[in-house]
Design a protein around this motif. Structure first.
Motif, PDB file in Angstrom:
ATOM      1  N   GLY A   1       7.015  -1.153  -3.435  1.00  8.46           N
ATOM      2  CA  GLY A   1       6.751  -1.504  -4.822  1.00  8.46           C
ATOM      3  C   GLY A   1       5.653  -2.554  -4.948  1.00  8.46           C
ATOM      4  N   GLU A   2       5.660  -3.544  -4.050  1.00  5.92           N
ATOM      5  CA  GLU A   2       4.612  -4.566  -4.071  1.00  5.92           C
ATOM      6  C   GLU A   2       3.249  -3.943  -3.748  1.00  5.92           C
ATOM      7  N   LEU A   3       3.247  -3.031  -2.794  1.00 10.99           N
ATOM      8  CA  LEU A   3       1.990  -2.379  -2.423  1.00 10.99           C
ATOM      9  C   LEU A   3       1.469  -1.510  -3.558  1.00 10.99           C
ATOM     10  N   PHE A   4       2.358  -0.777  -4.212  1.00 10.25           N
ATOM     11  CA  PHE A   4       1.947   0.012  -5.376  1.00 10.25           C
ATOM     12  C   PHE A   4       1.386  -0.891  -6.466  1.00 10.25           C
TER      13      PHE A   4
ATOM     14  N   GLN B   1      -1.139   7.345  -3.977  1.00  7.94           N
ATOM     15  CA  GLN B   1      -1.427   8.182  -2.824  1.00  7.94           C
ATOM     16  C   GLN B   1      -2.165   7.391  -1.748  1.00  7.94           C
ATOM     17  N   GLU B   2      -3.039   6.473  -2.149  1.00 11.49           N
ATOM     18  CA  GLU B   2      -3.755   5.642  -1.177  1.00 11.49           C
ATOM     19  C   GLU B   2      -2.772   4.776  -0.400  1.00 11.49           C
ATOM     20  N   VAL B   3      -1.772   4.242  -1.101  1.00 13.63           N
ATOM     21  CA  VAL B   3      -0.742   3.447  -0.428  1.00 13.63           C
ATOM     22  C   VAL B   3       0.025   4.317   0.556  1.00 13.63           C
ATOM     23  N   ARG B   4       0.345   5.529   0.152  1.00  8.38           N
ATOM     24  CA  ARG B   4       1.105   6.418   1.035  1.00  8.38           C
ATOM     25  C   ARG B   4       0.286   6.820   2.256  1.00  8.38           C
TER      26      ARG B   4
ATOM     27  N   GLN C   1       5.433   5.170   5.484  1.00  9.98           N
ATOM     28  CA  GLN C   1       6.852   4.933   5.194  1.00  9.98           C
ATOM     29  C   GLN C   1       7.136   5.062   3.701  1.00  9.98           C
ATOM     30  N   CYS C   2       6.132   4.735   2.884  1.00 10.14           N
ATOM     31  CA  CYS C   2       6.308   4.806   1.431  1.00 10.14           C
ATOM     32  C   CYS C   2       6.235   6.245   0.921  1.00 10.14           C
ATOM     33  N   ASP C   3       5.934   7.184   1.828  1.00  9.86           N
ATOM     34  CA  ASP C   3       5.829   8.603   1.439  1.00  9.86           C
ATOM     35  C   ASP C   3       6.965   9.420   2.016  1.00  9.86           C
ATOM     36  N   GLN C   4       7.862   8.775   2.751  1.00  9.12           N
ATOM     37  CA  GLN C   4       8.960   9.495   3.367  1.00  9.12           C
ATOM     38  C   GLN C   4      10.003   9.880   2.324  1.00  9.12           C
ATOM     39  N   LEU C   5      10.718  10.927   2.615  1.00  6.27           N
ATOM     40  CA  LEU C   5      11.763  11.382   1.720  1.00  6.27           C
ATOM     41  C   LEU C   5      12.842  10.309   1.591  1.00  6.27           C
ATOM     42  N   GLY C   6      13.151   9.965   0.385  1.00  4.80           N
ATOM     43  CA  GLY C   6      14.188   8.959   0.146  1.00  4.80           C
ATOM     44  C   GLY C   6      13.663   7.545   0.040  1.00  4.80           C
ATOM     45  N   SER C   7      12.365   7.364   0.241  1.00  6.86           N
ATOM     46  CA  SER C   7      11.803   6.019   0.130  1.00  6.86           C
ATOM     47  C   SER C   7      11.804   5.579  -1.336  1.00  6.86           C
TER      48      SER C   7
END
Length: 359
Positions: free
Chosen positions: A221-224, A233-236, A241-247
């Motif tokens: 959330g801080e990175l977003f 998408q750039e953060v992911r 880890q921010c793009d993993q299922l369930g994150s």
């Protein structure tokens, strides 16, 4: 001509530089040459820092000078939420006015000529600082990452500043002016750690960048928030880890602490790992510094102790000279004894004489 034949008047004649500065600081009530530059340095730094931060009263504005855009990257993610938003609003809305007002308490001419303003200003500062400390404790969990060292440092600073102001208030109500001076000086120095710690934090961040190998964690959330929620998408891509299922936004990722790559979150990480150390080091420096100053100015303390004795006698506050929190009343110091009137008069004459001698 032999030096011994020079008249005492010529030998003690102040230089043009000394006479010039006396014309500057004497109208403000300063009698000692060293007090004025110390006031300019420390009170000026606090006043200037506060003025530079007044734009932070625009807490959530879009202006570049607002707190939302001026805070450490990623902090606004937390401070925009209800509980922390209340805390940061309380803190900034009280500590910034207090920083502007407290400086005037240490100008002698105001204490002597405008006593009512001095008193009202003092009560206002007490209220503002105490309320601001409540706000600081509300937000310390998220301040620069909210590490335990940071929370403990903020908590200690809130405690010692509140206690110092409380003791200063108690002593002035008991007309113990010497102790009132000491505790107000301590309070001002403690509050000034916020400036020193930033210098230490930046220096430490630069050093840790050169040493490399330092990391900390940040939430997705801080990175977003740092990159903008329209660039998730750039953060992911940078942090899979921010793009993993369930994150979720509270998912933590490891971020390198460095200034070298120019990535905002890495710069923020460098400041985060340094803040906890910086606040403790700054508290240490300011605590030692103010005690050194108080121990180097015993004559002023003794003079105010005598003034306290005389005013306590007028108001029947016993024991005279020690009605407040003094070491001879609460500790094992030798009982304090007032100066005899003749000695007091001699001391006053000596003080007047010193004020006309070169520093």
């Amino acid at each position: 001509m032999h030096p011994s034949t020079v008249s005492g008047h010529d030998a003690k004649s102040p230089s043009g530089f000394v006479r010039f500065w006396r014309r500057v600081y004497r109208p403000l009530g300063f009698q000692k040459g060293y007090n004025f530059p110390l006031f300019v340095i420390f009170a000026g730094a606090l006043f200037g820092f506060t003025l530079a931060r007044l734009s932070y009263l625009n807490i959530s504005g879009t202006a570049s000078s607002s707190f939302a855009n001026g805070a450490s990257p990623g902090e606004w993610y937390w401070y925009s939420k209800s509980y922390y938003r209340i805390g940061i609003t309380i803190h900034l809305a009280t500590i910034l006015p207090a920083g502007l007002l407290i400086v005037w308490q240490f100008i002698p001419i105001i204490r002597h000529k405008f006593l009512l303003f001095h008193r009202i200003n003092g009560y206002t500062i007490i209220i503002l600082v105490i309320v601001s400390n409540v706000g600081a404790l509300m937000i310390c969990r998220r301040a620069f990452g909210g590490h335990l060292s940071t929370q403990a440092g903020v908590g200690l600073l809130a405690i010692i500043s509140t206690v110092s102001i409380g003791l200063a208030y108690y002593n002035i109500k008991r007309l113990q002016i010497d102790q009132h001076r000491a505790w107000m000086l301590r309070a001002m120095f403690y509050l000034g750690t916020i400036i020193t710690l930033r210098l230490i934090m930046i220096l430490s961040a630069l050093i840790s960048t050169k040493m490399s190998g330092y990391y900390t964690t940040m939430s997705c959330g801080e990175l977003f928030s740092i990159y903008g929620f329209n660039q998730t998408q750039e953060v992911r891509n940078l942090y899979p880890q921010c793009d993993q299922l369930g994150s979720i936004n509270e998912t933590l990722v490891i971020v390198q602490a460095t200034f070298e790559n120019g990535q905002v979150e890495q710069i923020s990480a460098s400041l985060r790992i340094s803040f906890g150390m910086a606040i403790w080091f700054a508290i240490f420096l300011h605590t030692i510094g103010v005690e050194i100053y108080l121990n180097l100015t015993p004559r002023e303390s003794n003079r105010l102790r005598q003034v306290s004795y005389e005013r306590q006698m007028e108001k029947s506050l016993t024991p005279f000279g020690s009605a407040g929190l003094t070491s001879d009343r609460w500790g094992d110091a030798e009982p304090w004894r007032p100066l005899e009137k003749s000695r007091t008069a001699d001391a006053d004459k000596a003080s007047v004489k010193e004020s006309h001698e070169p520093e």
